[in-house]
Design an enzyme around this catalytic site. Structure first.
Site, PDB file in Angstrom:
ATOM      1  N   LYS A 112       0.865  -1.186   0.000  1.00  0.00           N
ATOM      2  CA  LYS A 112       0.000   0.000   0.000  1.00  0.00           C
ATOM      3  C   LYS A 112       0.899   1.232   0.000  1.00  0.00           C
ATOM      4  O   LYS A 112       1.500   1.581   1.000  1.00  0.00           O
ATOM      5  CB  LYS A 112      -0.932   0.049   1.206  1.00  0.00           C
ATOM      6  CG  LYS A 112      -2.063   1.038   0.940  1.00  0.00           C
ATOM      7  CD  LYS A 112      -2.604   1.735   2.156  1.00  0.00           C
ATOM      8  CE  LYS A 112      -1.756   2.781   2.756  1.00  0.00           C
ATOM      9  NZ  LYS A 112      -1.542   4.001   1.941  1.00  0.00           N
ATOM     10  N   GLU A 119      10.340   0.968  10.197  1.00  0.00           N
ATOM     11  CA  GLU A 119      11.376   1.983  10.021  1.00  0.00           C
ATOM     12  C   GLU A 119      10.692   3.337  10.160  1.00  0.00           C
ATOM     13  O   GLU A 119       9.839   3.706   9.353  1.00  0.00           O
ATOM     14  CB  GLU A 119      12.030   1.832   8.649  1.00  0.00           C
ATOM     15  CG  GLU A 119      13.305   2.633   8.557  1.00  0.00           C
ATOM     16  CD  GLU A 119      13.369   3.401   7.276  1.00  0.00           C
ATOM     17  OE1 GLU A 119      13.555   4.622   7.349  1.00  0.00           O
ATOM     18  OE2 GLU A 119      13.193   2.776   6.215  1.00  0.00           O
ATOM     19  N   CYS A 145      14.214  10.317   6.218  1.00  0.00           N
ATOM     20  CA  CYS A 145      14.262   9.923   7.630  1.00  0.00           C
ATOM     21  C   CYS A 145      15.702   9.956   8.140  1.00  0.00           C
ATOM     22  O   CYS A 145      15.950  10.115   9.331  1.00  0.00           O
ATOM     23  CB  CYS A 145      13.653   8.544   7.809  1.00  0.00           C
ATOM     24  SG  CYS A 145      14.301   7.328   6.664  1.00  0.00           S
ATOM     25  N   GLU A 181      11.061  15.651  14.788  1.00  0.00           N
ATOM     26  CA  GLU A 181      11.346  15.441  13.371  1.00  0.00           C
ATOM     27  C   GLU A 181      10.541  16.429  12.528  1.00  0.00           C
ATOM     28  O   GLU A 181       9.311  16.383  12.519  1.00  0.00           O
ATOM     29  CB  GLU A 181      10.997  14.014  12.950  1.00  0.00           C
ATOM     30  CG  GLU A 181      11.325  13.759  11.497  1.00  0.00           C
ATOM     31  CD  GLU A 181      10.974  12.355  11.014  1.00  0.00           C
ATOM     32  OE1 GLU A 181       9.828  11.918  11.197  1.00  0.00           O
ATOM     33  OE2 GLU A 181      11.859  11.698  10.453  1.00  0.00           O
TER      34      GLU A 181
HETATM   35  O1  TXE Z   1       3.095   9.481   7.762  1.00  0.00           O
HETATM   36  P1  TXE Z   1       2.285   8.166   8.122  1.00  0.00           P
HETATM   37  P2  TXE Z   1       2.634  10.807   6.997  1.00  0.00           P
HETATM   38  C1  TXE Z   1       7.186  11.209   9.168  1.00  0.00           C
HETATM   39  C2  TXE Z   1       7.506  12.658   8.832  1.00  0.00           C
HETATM   40  C3  TXE Z   1       6.192  13.161   8.326  1.00  0.00           C
HETATM   41  C4  TXE Z   1       5.221  12.447   9.245  1.00  0.00           C
HETATM   42  C5  TXE Z   1       3.815  12.336   8.737  1.00  0.00           C
HETATM   43  O2  TXE Z   1       7.873  13.334   9.991  1.00  0.00           O
HETATM   44  O3  TXE Z   1       6.065  14.549   8.428  1.00  0.00           O
HETATM   45  O4  TXE Z   1       5.792  11.167   9.370  1.00  0.00           O
HETATM   46  O5  TXE Z   1       3.799  11.791   7.424  1.00  0.00           O
HETATM   47  C6  TXE Z   1       0.093   4.718   6.031  1.00  0.00           C
HETATM   48  N1  TXE Z   1      -2.410   1.736   9.391  1.00  0.00           N
HETATM   49  N2  TXE Z   1       7.540  10.299   8.090  1.00  0.00           N
HETATM   50  O6  TXE Z   1       1.344  11.297   7.549  1.00  0.00           O
HETATM   51  O7  TXE Z   1       0.942   8.484   8.625  1.00  0.00           O
HETATM   52  C7  TXE Z   1      -0.047   5.891   5.102  1.00  0.00           C
HETATM   53  O8  TXE Z   1      -1.169   5.733   4.259  1.00  0.00           O
HETATM   54  C8  TXE Z   1      -1.659   1.387   8.335  1.00  0.00           C
HETATM   55  C9  TXE Z   1       8.821   9.657   8.204  1.00  0.00           C
HETATM   56  O9  TXE Z   1       2.697  10.556   5.541  1.00  0.00           O
HETATM   57  O10 TXE Z   1       3.190   7.373   8.984  1.00  0.00           O
HETATM   58  C10 TXE Z   1       1.287   5.859   4.384  1.00  0.00           C
HETATM   59  O11 TXE Z   1       1.266   4.853   3.365  1.00  0.00           O
HETATM   60  N3  TXE Z   1      -1.076   2.294   7.535  1.00  0.00           N
HETATM   61  C11 TXE Z   1       8.972   8.569   7.241  1.00  0.00           C
HETATM   62  C12 TXE Z   1       2.251   5.427   5.490  1.00  0.00           C
HETATM   63  O12 TXE Z   1       1.442   4.794   6.467  1.00  0.00           O
HETATM   64  C13 TXE Z   1      -1.238   3.599   7.815  1.00  0.00           C
HETATM   65  C14 TXE Z   1       8.348   8.689   5.926  1.00  0.00           C
HETATM   66  C15 TXE Z   1       3.024   6.552   6.138  1.00  0.00           C
HETATM   67  O13 TXE Z   1       2.105   7.453   6.704  1.00  0.00           O
HETATM   68  C16 TXE Z   1      -2.011   4.014   8.918  1.00  0.00           C
HETATM   69  C17 TXE Z   1       7.058   9.355   5.967  1.00  0.00           C
HETATM   70  C18 TXE Z   1      -2.619   3.019   9.721  1.00  0.00           C
HETATM   71  N4  TXE Z   1      -3.354   3.309  10.814  1.00  0.00           N
HETATM   72  C19 TXE Z   1       6.727  10.152   7.027  1.00  0.00           C
HETATM   73  N5  TXE Z   1      -1.984   5.372   8.949  1.00  0.00           N
HETATM   74  C20 TXE Z   1      10.291   7.871   7.192  1.00  0.00           C
HETATM   75  N6  TXE Z   1      10.597   7.099   8.237  1.00  0.00           N
HETATM   76  O14 TXE Z   1      11.023   7.956   6.219  1.00  0.00           O
HETATM   77  C21 TXE Z   1      -1.234   5.786   7.916  1.00  0.00           C
HETATM   78  N7  TXE Z   1      -0.778   4.718   7.215  1.00  0.00           N
END
Ligand code: TXE
Length: 480
Positions: free
Chosen positions: A177, A252, A286, A382
């Site tokens: 996904k 991660e 990240c 972050e």
């Molecule tokens: O992240 P989410 P978001 C951090 C970064 C960013 C913040 C928010 O600080 O500003 O996270 O970003 C899916 N069950 N990183 O809102 O919510 C979602 O659809 C299952 C760091 O984009 O963590 C997407 O595919 N899946 C990071 C993925 O999770 C769920 C990279 C990431 O979304 C879900 C991105 C749920 N309940 C953001 N809720 C890195 N480590 O590199 C959301 N998703």
């Protein structure tokens, strides 16, 4: 106006609309236009994807195929990715304003993920132990089952391939996904897998939001492994959801990487990498070097050079070859980063350069700030954008203490020409990866993951093998 592109789900090798035909808009953050639509996955679509992956695992050829044949199939997908690399990179650049050259680089690394894990599963051996008791014991690595993979928007294709490649290489079937912000390149990857002749159900792409699409696959007891990259907060939800059916997770999560520059560093090299570490991909990494620590004796000189290098980055259209830096990936993310910049201003941060663009674009310019308190939110949390917070230090011990004073522990960097100090500091840093005199270089055989709020588990080489298989010990008596 040309008709908008559509990115459906790929379930059982067929690209489909959602069962209820719901779609969501996909934005180009540079032009601020909706350029595509994607299928909005609901629970019924997730169920169809899991059913397909389950059937492919329980009855299909993929897990039963020889390792050489499976490697060949994956290399064929990698060949197709190579042929279509401009298209894949164009999708990521359009979808998240990543400068095209950086997107091309990411496609190259995605292809390498597939080639590496195809070969790794083909060539890697288990251990064999002759035992004094007159037995020998060996390990076997059979596939784990159905893998649910959830990927983020900052490296849309690369992060997805980092999960899909080891999962399918080890004989599992997979549902990926992608982030709702960046469905394009992963959907195209799914189309290429069909073109490469993958059996139905081996790679399913489920588009949609975290809720309900993401949580529907992590919480389903037909799923055997959950691998996730995203925020630490969502990571906790994903872990709880996987725990309902005891599926092992690999998470991660976020980071607030420390970058330590000692007085004896090669300054040209340290400045070059400090810029890459926080301004590449507009800081949406990240692994970003978002907390910079510079030794007192070189502080003024380093800051002057770092600031000049940041100001020299050409900001613009991601498709202009001169562009090194562009808009943030979405309006939502721009608002988040901008609010941290405003908070740094109100907390008395000293801005050497940068700030939020005032031209209506979703750009936050390369920003360098010092003078923030060690408990200020922009210093501790972050930001995930092009914002570097800087402090000076006097001694090695102080640098290590400052670097380790965080909830995160994904990575750190250090710059020094002193060999012993390099090893000593690397060993004392609380981080999953430490780069010495460089940044972002990966050997896929090594462990990758984070400490503390940065994650759970490691992937890479044999670490991926351990996660994506059910290792088995076979003990055999040798007749005498
Ligand atoms: O992240 P989410 P978001 C951090 C970064 C960013 C913040 C928010 O600080 O500003 O996270 O970003 C899916 N069950 N990183 O809102 O919510 C979602 O659809 C299952 C760091 O984009 O963590 C997407 O595919 N899946 C990071 C993925 O999770 C769920 C990279 C990431 O979304 C879900 C991105 C749920 N309940 C953001 N809720 C890195 N480590 O590199 C959301 N998703």
């Amino acid at each position: 106006m040309s008709e908008k592109q559509f990115f459906g789900h790929i379930i059982d090798n067929v690209e489909v609309e959602s069962i209820d035909r719901q779609r969501f808009d996909v934005w180009n953050p540079w032009t601020q236009e909706i350029w595509a639509q994607a299928a909005e996955g609901g629970e019924a679509d997730a169920d169809a994807a899991i059913t397909s992956a389950r059937k492919a695992f329980d009855e299909g050829p993929w897990p039963r195929m020889g390792r050489v044949e499976r490697a060949k199939a994956i290399h064929k997908l990698a060949d197709l990715m190579e042929e279509r690399s401009n298209e894949l990179a164009t999708l990521d650049s359009t979808n998240m304003a990543k400068p095209f050259a950086q997107a091309k680089h990411d496609v190259g690394r995605s292809i390498w993920n597939f080639r590496f894990f195809a070969d790794h599963q083909r060539d890697s051996c288990g251990e064999v132990y002759p035992m004094d008791s007159g037995h020998h014991s060996y390990s076997e690595f059979g596939p784990a089952g159905v893998v649910a993979a959830i990927s983020p928007w900052n490296f849309p294709l690369m992060m997805a391939s980092w999960k899909i490649a080891p999962a399918i290489a080890w004989g599992n079937t997979c549902i990926i996904k992608p982030s709702e912000d960046t469905p394009a390149s992963v959907t195209m990857l799914g189309r290429l897998a069909v073109e490469a002749g993958f059996p139905p159900g081996v790679l399913n792409v489920l588009n949609g939001h975290g809720m309900p699409a993401g949580s529907a696959i992590t919480g389903d007891d037909r799923v055997d492994r959950v691998t996730f990259t995203g925020s630490s907060t969502t990571g906790k939800h994903v872990m709880a959801s996987a725990a309902t059916h005891l599926a092992p997770v690999s998470l991660e999560l976020g980071g607030k990487g420390a970058n330590i520059v000692f007085e004896d560093a090669d300054l040209d090299n340290a400045v070059y990498w400090a810029v890459e570490a926080i301004f590449r991909n507009a800081g949406q990494i990240c692994l970003a070097g978002s907390r910079l620590f510079v030794q007192k004796g070189i502080y003024e000189e380093f800051m002057a050079r770092f600031t000049a290098a940041a100001e020299a980055l050409t900001i613009g259209d991601p498709f202009d070859p001169a562009t090194k830096f562009s808009a943030l990936a979405s309006k939502r993310h721009f608002d988040k980063v901008a609010s941290y910049v405003e908070s740094a201003q109100s907390l008395g941060g000293n801005f050497h350069t940068g700030g939020v663009a005032t031209d209506g674009s979703w750009v936050v310019r390369p920003t360098i700030i010092d003078g923030l308190a060690l408990d200020a939110a922009p210093y501790c949390e972050e930001i995930f954008g092009p914002v570097c917070v800087v402090n000076s230090f006097e001694t090695e011990e102080e640098a290590v203490h400052l670097a380790n004073d965080t909830r995160y522990g994904l990575n750190a960097m250090l710059f020094t020409e002193n060999l012993s100090r390099a090893h000593r500091v690397a060993s004392n840093l609380k981080a999953g990866t430490v780069w010495v005199n460089c940044f972002f270089i990966r050997d896929l055989r090594t462990p990758f993951g984070g400490v503390g709020d940065s994650g759970v588990g490691r992937e890479g080489g044999n670490f991926s093998r351990e996660f994506f298989t059910e290792p088995k010990a076979v003990v055999m008596q040798i007749a005498r």
